[in-house]
Design an enzyme around this catalytic site. Structure first.
Site, PDB file in Angstrom:
ATOM      1  N   ARG A  94     -53.727  42.791 -34.937  1.00 30.00           N
ATOM      2  CA  ARG A  94     -53.547  44.382 -34.499  1.00 30.00           C
ATOM      3  C   ARG A  94     -54.789  44.856 -34.395  1.00 30.00           C
ATOM      4  O   ARG A  94     -55.905  44.575 -35.284  1.00 30.00           O
ATOM      5  CB  ARG A  94     -52.402  44.887 -35.509  1.00 30.00           C
ATOM      6  CG  ARG A  94     -52.365  46.532 -35.265  1.00 30.00           C
ATOM      7  CD  ARG A  94     -51.123  46.335 -34.248  1.00 30.00           C
ATOM      8  NE  ARG A  94     -50.799  47.664 -34.302  1.00 30.00           N
ATOM      9  CZ  ARG A  94     -50.071  48.307 -33.146  1.00 30.00           C
ATOM     10  NH1 ARG A  94     -50.075  47.844 -32.189  1.00 30.00           N
ATOM     11  NH2 ARG A  94     -49.588  49.692 -33.180  1.00 30.00           N
ATOM     12  N   THR A 377     -47.795  46.107 -23.109  1.00 26.93           N
ATOM     13  CA  THR A 377     -47.324  45.061 -24.181  1.00 26.93           C
ATOM     14  C   THR A 377     -46.913  43.791 -23.354  1.00 26.93           C
ATOM     15  O   THR A 377     -46.394  44.234 -22.338  1.00 26.93           O
ATOM     16  CB  THR A 377     -46.602  45.599 -25.392  1.00 26.93           C
ATOM     17  OG1 THR A 377     -46.930  46.673 -25.820  1.00 26.93           O
ATOM     18  CG2 THR A 377     -46.157  44.566 -26.595  1.00 26.93           C
ATOM     19  N   THR A 395     -50.889  43.445 -26.760  1.00 28.68           N
ATOM     20  CA  THR A 395     -50.736  44.693 -26.173  1.00 28.68           C
ATOM     21  C   THR A 395     -52.112  45.295 -26.218  1.00 28.68           C
ATOM     22  O   THR A 395     -53.044  45.174 -27.014  1.00 28.68           O
ATOM     23  CB  THR A 395     -49.643  45.564 -26.724  1.00 28.68           C
ATOM     24  OG1 THR A 395     -49.523  46.930 -26.044  1.00 28.68           O
ATOM     25  CG2 THR A 395     -50.147  46.215 -28.108  1.00 28.68           C
ATOM     26  N   ASP A 419     -51.236  54.932 -31.543  1.00 25.64           N
ATOM     27  CA  ASP A 419     -50.060  54.584 -32.278  1.00 25.64           C
ATOM     28  C   ASP A 419     -50.099  55.205 -33.853  1.00 25.64           C
ATOM     29  O   ASP A 419     -49.029  54.711 -34.529  1.00 25.64           O
ATOM     30  CB  ASP A 419     -49.929  52.928 -32.358  1.00 25.64           C
ATOM     31  CG  ASP A 419     -48.996  52.361 -31.317  1.00 25.64           C
ATOM     32  OD1 ASP A 419     -48.398  53.162 -30.533  1.00 25.64           O
ATOM     33  OD2 ASP A 419     -49.066  51.134 -30.944  1.00 25.64           O
ATOM     34  N   SER A 449     -44.200  48.892 -33.373  1.00 22.86           N
ATOM     35  CA  SER A 449     -43.017  48.572 -33.005  1.00 22.86           C
ATOM     36  C   SER A 449     -42.659  47.048 -32.588  1.00 22.86           C
ATOM     37  O   SER A 449     -41.553  46.561 -32.399  1.00 22.86           O
ATOM     38  CB  SER A 449     -42.357  49.369 -31.800  1.00 22.86           C
ATOM     39  OG  SER A 449     -42.136  50.756 -32.470  1.00 22.86           O
ATOM     40  N   GLY A 469     -42.291  47.365 -24.823  1.00 19.88           N
ATOM     41  CA  GLY A 469     -41.485  48.520 -24.633  1.00 19.88           C
ATOM     42  C   GLY A 469     -41.537  49.648 -25.343  1.00 19.88           C
ATOM     43  O   GLY A 469     -40.602  50.470 -25.948  1.00 19.88           O
ATOM     44  N   GLY A 470     -42.756  49.907 -26.305  1.00 18.69           N
ATOM     45  CA  GLY A 470     -43.266  50.928 -27.221  1.00 18.69           C
ATOM     46  C   GLY A 470     -42.163  51.006 -28.198  1.00 18.69           C
ATOM     47  O   GLY A 470     -41.670  49.996 -28.748  1.00 18.69           O
TER      48      GLY A 470
HETATM   49  O1  DON Z   1     -47.310  48.404 -31.075  1.00 16.91           O
HETATM   50  C1  DON Z   1     -46.838  49.059 -30.441  1.00 16.91           C
HETATM   51  O2  DON Z   1     -45.537  49.453 -31.100  1.00 16.91           O
HETATM   52  C2  DON Z   1     -47.225  49.583 -29.127  1.00 16.91           C
HETATM   53  N1  DON Z   1     -48.486  49.843 -28.953  1.00 16.91           N
HETATM   54  C3  DON Z   1     -46.340  48.771 -27.842  1.00 16.91           C
HETATM   55  C4  DON Z   1     -46.851  49.450 -26.617  1.00 16.91           C
HETATM   56  C5  DON Z   1     -45.702  48.783 -25.355  1.00 16.91           C
HETATM   57  O3  DON Z   1     -44.872  48.157 -25.898  1.00 16.91           O
HETATM   58  C6  DON Z   1     -46.028  49.375 -24.175  1.00 16.91           C
HETATM   59  N2  DON Z   1     -45.575  48.564 -23.385  1.00 16.91           N
HETATM   60  N3  DON Z   1     -44.362  48.698 -22.874  1.00 16.91           N
END
Ligand code: DON
Length: 564
Positions: A94, A377, A395, A419, A449, A469-470
């Protein structure tokens, strides 16, 4: 006809089509990824005798070239590995807050968060992807490193044919990309954007990859690449220094594990919230008969949404980087706590989010001493012939990260700092809130996430799954798992089924277009404020049915199951 009714009809027609098709099974190995050239790159490594870790590294580098929206050198992520001998590990690469980062760095003069955590040079955390792939290879790889990086070098240097999907993604982000001169030159071709069918070459990225090919992770974290990145940061008010880059280390962590019915779940520990969420929500569901009316019934949606609501309340309070905050994982998964949370679900009514709080301090569970507990991501899956399995989610955060391409280096920078909780209680880009546990500190990793997950049955590999997907990643991944485990769908059926999402705040049930009218009406009746949306997480999955591999991907969005 209302739009959700129309969507329901389309879904019925689609589902007859989708559910009629039996999955194709493969015997030797499989890669499921969101871009075909990268999936094929991984397959070629498997066919050449590489193991799943080799293939995953090659896919990771290839996606950085062919899927620059999310595939990356400039971002970070997680790799979950289960070796054929049953050993498991989790590589946390990360992004990390630079040493100059401070708790209030995104608070503007009016006391509110600015856009600096999303846009501009200050939004980037120290990238981790190259370090993660290098450690995976060093510990578990079998092929020479250069062989795994070379396909990406070639794709960048010789170019590849621009797909309609990538053309659309670039168009969708053209405003943001257009604010950065280097992104404008590379991705928008100086104002004459590429269209599907054009060959897209990235010579600067090829040169950066060549340094990685020759020198390993040092070719990124030290020397020319690090120097140039740090100089550009300094020139534009960014925070990342050569010392931050040189100091970056992938952290090897124990995966979180738990049981669900006949299955064993191996998943992501903090700084992901995903694994805690998955195990807590599935724990709440395991004590109900939520599945009795079918996967797309109001009953199933209701119980799952209530489990989601309760977990996201906990997420806002207790989850963050475990190296900086004492994350009470055991308490959050304590069967007594989970049972109490389950008991607060009214089987017939939505619980307003305002009457659900983070739960560990509640009098009903006062016996749990949690305060002193010690202790855009993209996702792809790989399974090899021996049964080694890898799930990777990595991501840049937003699509194309912060939209800035490192000058002369060809890779896009992340905006992962968003984040973190820039200010307690103020939602981030994905609408999730946080406090102390996820406040900014130098060297800390923001809460994620991302939920790469591997499932076994009777000690044997059964499923590999994950998604972008955030904040919807965790709930999307859970639904595909439940569709396979409880509703007995094959992975493609499970991926194709419309999904939903609830995250406590805002108090809204997000329903993907395509739910049956009956379920929609019943959920309204139960008190849900429903918002229809296009999708909940792009899930990729592999299921191992007694040695025969089946895949599930969003092929309409360019995903590919590459297998033999
Ligand atoms: O780590 C996370 O939860 C976010 N940075 C993920 C971002 C993400 O999935 C955006 N794309 N769809």
């Amino acid at each position: 006809m209302q739009s959700w009714m129309r969507a329901g009809l389309v879904y019925l027609v689609l589902s007859v089509f989708v559910f009629a098709s039996a999955p194709i099974q493969y015997k030797h190995g499989m890669v499921v990824a969101q871009e075909p050239l990268a999936a094929d790159t991984g397959l070629a490594i498997l066919k050449a005798g590489g193991n799943a870790i080799d293939a995953a590294v090659a896919v990771g580098f290839a996606l950085a070239v062919t899927h620059p929206t999310a595939g990356n050198l400039g971002g970070g992520g997680f790799m979950l590995i289960r070796l054929a001998n049953g050993k498991t590990t989790f590589l946390d690469f990360r992004e990390e807050a630079p040493q100059k980062a401070t708790r209030e760095m995104y608070i503007g003069p009016d006391g509110n968060p600015t856009k600096d955590s999303i846009l501009g040079w200050r939004s980037s955390g120290v990238p981790g992807s190259v370090s993660g792939f290098a450690l995976a290879h060093e510990k578990y790889g079998s092929k020479p490193w250069a062989q795994l990086v070379e396909p990406a070098v070639k794709l960048a240097r010789d170019g590849f044919v621009m797909s309609k999907v990538l053309q659309g993604e670039i168009e969708g982000s053209s405003k943001m990309l257009g604010t950065d001169p280097e992104s404008t030159r590379i991705f928008l071709r100086g104002g004459h954007p590429y269209v599907a069918g054009d060959t897209f070459k990235q010579p600067e990225l090829a040169a950066t990859l060549e340094r990685i090919e020759k020198q390993g992770a040092k070719g990124f974290y030290e020397g020319e690449t690090a120097q140039r990145l740090a100089e550009a940061m300094a020139a534009h008010g960014g925070l990342i220094t050569t010392a931050d880059l040189k100091g970056y280390k992938t952290k090897q962590r124990e995966p979180l594990q738990g049981d669900y019915k006949d299955f064993h779940i191996i998943t992501s520990p903090p700084p992901s919230a995903g694994g805690v969420g998955l195990l807590q929500m599935m724990g709440m569901l395991a004590g109900t008969d939520y599945q009795s009316d079918g996967a797309d019934s109001a009953k199933a949606v209701h119980f799952e949404a209530e489990a989601m609501r309760r977990f996201y309340a906990d997420r806002s309070e207790y989850l963050g980087d475990p190296d900086f905050y004492n994350v009470p994982v055991k308490s959050l998964l304590d069967p007594k706590y989970v049972a109490w949370r389950r008991s607060t679900i009214d089987p017939l009514r939505a619980t307003p989010s305002d009457s659900v709080a983070p739960g560990l301090a509640h009098a009903a569970v006062a016996h749990i001493d949690w305060r002193h507990e010690s202790d855009e991501t993209t996702h792809f899956d790989v399974v090899d012939e021996k049964g080694n399995a890898v799930a990777v989610t990595y991501t840049l955060n937003n699509t194309f990260g912060n939209g800035i391409t490192a000058p002369g280096l060809g890779f896009v920078l992340n905006d992962e700092m968003d984040d973190f909780a820039a200010k307690p209680g103020v939602p981030n880009m994905f609408g999730v809130v946080g406090g102390d546990a996820n406040a900014i500190e130098a060297g800390k990793r923001p809460l994620s996430s991302m939920t790469p997950t591997i499932i076994t049955r009777n000690g044997k590999l059964f499923m590999v799954v994950g998604a972008p997907g955030g904040s919807r990643i965790t709930t999307g991944v859970m639904q595909v798992i439940l569709d396979v485990l409880d509703f007995h769908m094959n992975p493609q059926e499970a991926v194709d089924l419309p999904r939903f999402h609830e995250q406590w705040k805002p108090d809204i049930l997000y329903l993907q277009n395509g739910f049956p009218d009956k379920a929609f009406a019943a959920l309204k009746q139960m008190g849900y404020d429903i918002k229809l949306i296009g999708g909940v997480a792009r899930v990729e999955a592999i299921v191992d049915e007694n040695g025969m591999l089946e895949g599930g991907t969003e092929s309409r969005l360019n995903g590919k199951i590459a297998a033999y």
